[in-house]
Write an enzyme that holds these catalytic residues in place. Structure first.
Site, mmCIF file in Angstrom:
data_model
loop_
_atom_site.group_PDB
_atom_site.id
_atom_site.type_symbol
_atom_site.label_atom_id
_atom_site.label_comp_id
_atom_site.label_asym_id
_atom_site.label_seq_id
_atom_site.Cartn_x
_atom_site.Cartn_y
_atom_site.Cartn_z
ATOM 1 N N SER A 44 0.861 -1.180 0.000
ATOM 2 C CA SER A 44 0.000 0.000 0.000
ATOM 3 C C SER A 44 0.899 1.231 0.000
ATOM 4 C CB SER A 44 -0.891 0.005 1.248
ATOM 5 O OG SER A 44 -1.463 1.278 1.489
ATOM 6 N N TYR A 50 -1.820 -1.166 10.547
ATOM 7 C CA TYR A 50 -1.956 -1.475 9.125
ATOM 8 C C TYR A 50 -0.767 -0.930 8.332
ATOM 9 C CZ TYR A 50 -3.516 -1.146 4.289
ATOM 10 O OH TYR A 50 -3.585 -1.229 2.928
#
Length: 261
Positions: A139, A152
């Site tokens: 990401s 995350y």
């Protein structure tokens, strides 16, 4: 025919990657929790691309998931595996101490432990192919700390570092490793992470489609690139994190995500 394994293949980027690989002539091994969605994908792969897709419905947060998948792959790809796509993952939005610890540990199991275990287990099969590829999906959050997405973002930073290190270790072999780091994408990420409609609206303004992300990712994979951030805006944003002081980057990120808590 060459065979590709995709985790988290039932929807979003994983589904788009599966369809893109089928279009390129790969038979598929697709794994996710939802059997109905996987079966629908398999039917589309057969009808549209005339390729086979074997389905395994499995909760990939289970500690024994990687060994189950590896055994299953051995049964359905006895001639070896040509592509491994570690795509399964999700985020959790909120302050670290207020989120359930068990949920955060499940997220870490899926986001970083599973890719490590699965890659380790399947490297011998990947070595059987004349040319093999590993695609790890991270990401843009991998490039910075993100308050309220703290764990995350840290998990995706691990995926990026793991990918680059493994790529170097395998540089003199037939296996190429690429890391794909998408930004906002029109998937169910925000709802799964527990984000509100306000953040969803913000993300929608800059989101890419799963198909666009997957197409860019596969192009980078087969070109042998080390990493790819798809989308000009995403590339610029991630690039700025390397020149702007971390404290400022974190303040900006907090301003986007924490204001809606």
């Amino acid at each position: 025919m060459p065979t590709a394994l995709i985790t988290g293949a039932s929807r979003g980027i994983g589904r788009a990657l599966a369809l893109g690989l089928a279009q390129r002539g790969y038979d598929l091994l697709v794994v996710a929790r939802s059997e109905s969605q996987l079966q629908a994908l398999a039917q589309e792969v057969q009808a549209t691309h005339q390729r086979q897709a074997h389905v395994l419905a499995l909760d990939l947060t289970r500690p024994d998931a990687a060994s189950q998948v590896a055994t299953w792959v051995g049964q359905h790809a006895p001639a070896g595996l040509a592509v491994l796509v570690n795509n399964a993952g999700y985020g959790l939005w909120g302050r670290f101490e207020q989120l359930d610890l068990g949920e955060q540990l499940n997220m870490l199991q899926l986001n970083l432990t599973l890719p490590v275990q699965l890659t380790y287990a399947l490297l011998p099969q990947l070595r059987q192919a004349p040319r093999a590829y590993v695609l790890n999906v991270a990401s843009t959050a991998a490039y910075q700390s993100v308050p309220s997405l703290t764990v995350y973002a840290a998990s995706k930073a691990f995926v990026l570092s793991f990918s680059r290190g493994l790529r170097y270790e395998l540089k003199d072999t037939s296996i190429s490793v690429t890391c794909l780091s998408p930004g906002a994408t029109t998937t169910d990420f925000t709802s799964r992470a527990g984000m509100g409609s306000e953040l969803q609206a913000v993300a929608n303004k800059v989101s890419m489609t799963p198909a666009a992300v997957a197409a860019a990712g596969l192009q980078a994979l087969f070109a042998g690139e080390a990493e790819l951030i798809p989308g000009v805006l995403n590339k610029v944003s991630a690039g700025l994190t390397s020149v702007v002081p971390k404290s400022i980057v974190e303040k900006i990120a907090a301003g986007i995500y924490e204001k809606y808590l």
